[in-house]
Design an enzyme around this catalytic site. Structure first.
Site, PDB file in Angstrom:
ATOM      1  N   SER A 131       8.312  -9.874   0.140  1.00 20.60           N
ATOM      2  CA  SER A 131       7.461 -10.192   1.290  1.00 20.60           C
ATOM      3  C   SER A 131       7.208 -11.687   1.276  1.00 20.60           C
ATOM      4  O   SER A 131       7.367 -12.344   0.233  1.00 20.60           O
ATOM      5  CB  SER A 131       6.140  -9.427   1.171  1.00 20.60           C
ATOM      6  OG  SER A 131       5.174  -9.925   2.069  1.00 20.60           O
ATOM      7  N   TYR A 144      -1.254  -6.283  -4.099  1.00 20.47           N
ATOM      8  CA  TYR A 144      -0.015  -6.299  -3.328  1.00 20.47           C
ATOM      9  C   TYR A 144       0.679  -7.655  -3.434  1.00 20.47           C
ATOM     10  O   TYR A 144       1.881  -7.728  -3.723  1.00 20.47           O
ATOM     11  CB  TYR A 144      -0.294  -5.967  -1.867  1.00 20.47           C
ATOM     12  CG  TYR A 144       0.930  -6.075  -0.994  1.00 20.47           C
ATOM     13  CD1 TYR A 144       1.919  -5.108  -1.057  1.00 20.47           C
ATOM     14  CD2 TYR A 144       1.111  -7.154  -0.129  1.00 20.47           C
ATOM     15  CE1 TYR A 144       3.063  -5.212  -0.275  1.00 20.47           C
ATOM     16  CE2 TYR A 144       2.247  -7.265   0.659  1.00 20.47           C
ATOM     17  CZ  TYR A 144       3.215  -6.286   0.575  1.00 20.47           C
ATOM     18  OH  TYR A 144       4.356  -6.401   1.351  1.00 20.47           O
TER      19      TYR A 144
END
Length: 251
Positions: A131, A144
């Protein structure tokens, strides 16, 4: 050519499966829902095998690897992952442990096991889905962001080892910004900027992985944003990102 895709029943994983099928790749798909896997299989015009697994379970990545033995996987797509939103002291520990299991542990295990096989035959490709968060610190999304930092740094290190060994095996890292998937529903957030479609991300991801591109960052604005973030001191950047994450909280 054959690809294994984790987290294949929705979002980026599903879109990658569809993109590869259009290119004639046969597929091995895994996800938690057997029903969703079978429904997806019926829509794809190529040979597809499925195995329903919860990759948060300790044995699951080893079960998946054994299932794939002898099937000559050419491309491993480590796509499965999810986020947990909230202040670090407020989020549920069990949710975070499952996040670590899926986002880090499973990806690590599958990368190592398949990479060993790929190196022995001197062919194969790995696409690790990270990401844009993998380059940043994420207050209110700390676990995360940390997990995706792990994916980025692990993959970059492996890429350098392969380069020095002059191996024909490649590893690619997909680092999208917001994507319109079920991710934000599971994490309990709402994106405040325009998200890319899974199909657009998958198209870039597949092309990049097949051609051996190391960093795949869909969208010009996201590439510019990541480059610009390196010019800002970490403490100031963390303060900015706190406000970015706080804006994601549903009203």
């Amino acid at each position: 050519m054959k690809a294994l895709i984790t987290g294949a029943t929705s979002g980026i994983g599903k879109a990658i499966a569809q993109e590869l099928s259009r290119k004639g790749w046969s597929l091995i798909l895994t996800g938690r829902s057997e029903t969703a896997l079978e429904e997806l299989k019926e829509t794809l015009p190529v040979p597809v095998e499925t195995i329903a697994l919860d990759l948060a379970e300790n044995q699951a990545p080893f079960t998946l690897y054994e299932f794939c033995k002898g099937k000559h996987v050419d491309l491993l797509v480590n796509n499965a992952g999810f986020g947990v939103y909230g202040a670090f002291t407020d989020t549920a520990l069990q949710d975070e442990l499952e996040l670590i299991q899926v986002n880090i542990r499973t990806l690590h295990i599958l990368t190592k096991l398949f990479l060993r096989d790929f190196k022995k035959r001197n062919s194969g490709r790995i696409l690790n889905v990270a990401s844009s968060a993998g380059f940043l610190t994420g207050p209110l999304f700390s676990s995360y962001y940390a997990s995706k930092n792990y994916v980025v740094r692990l993959s970059l290190a492996i890429a350098e080892e392969l380069r020095r060994e002059k191996s024909r095996v490649t590893i690619s890292i997909l680092c999208p910004g917001p994507v319109n998937t079920g991710f934000n529903d599971r994490a309990g957030v709402q994106f405040r900027i325009k998200a890319l479609t899974p199909e657009a991300v998958a198209k870039e991801a597949v092309f990049g992985a097949i051609t051996g591109k190391l960093l795949i960052i869909p969208g010009l604005m996201m590439r510019v944003g990541i480059a610009a973030s390196h010019l800002v001191p970490e403490q100031i950047l963390s303060r900015i990102l706190y406000h970015v994450q706080a804006a994601k909280k549903p009203e």
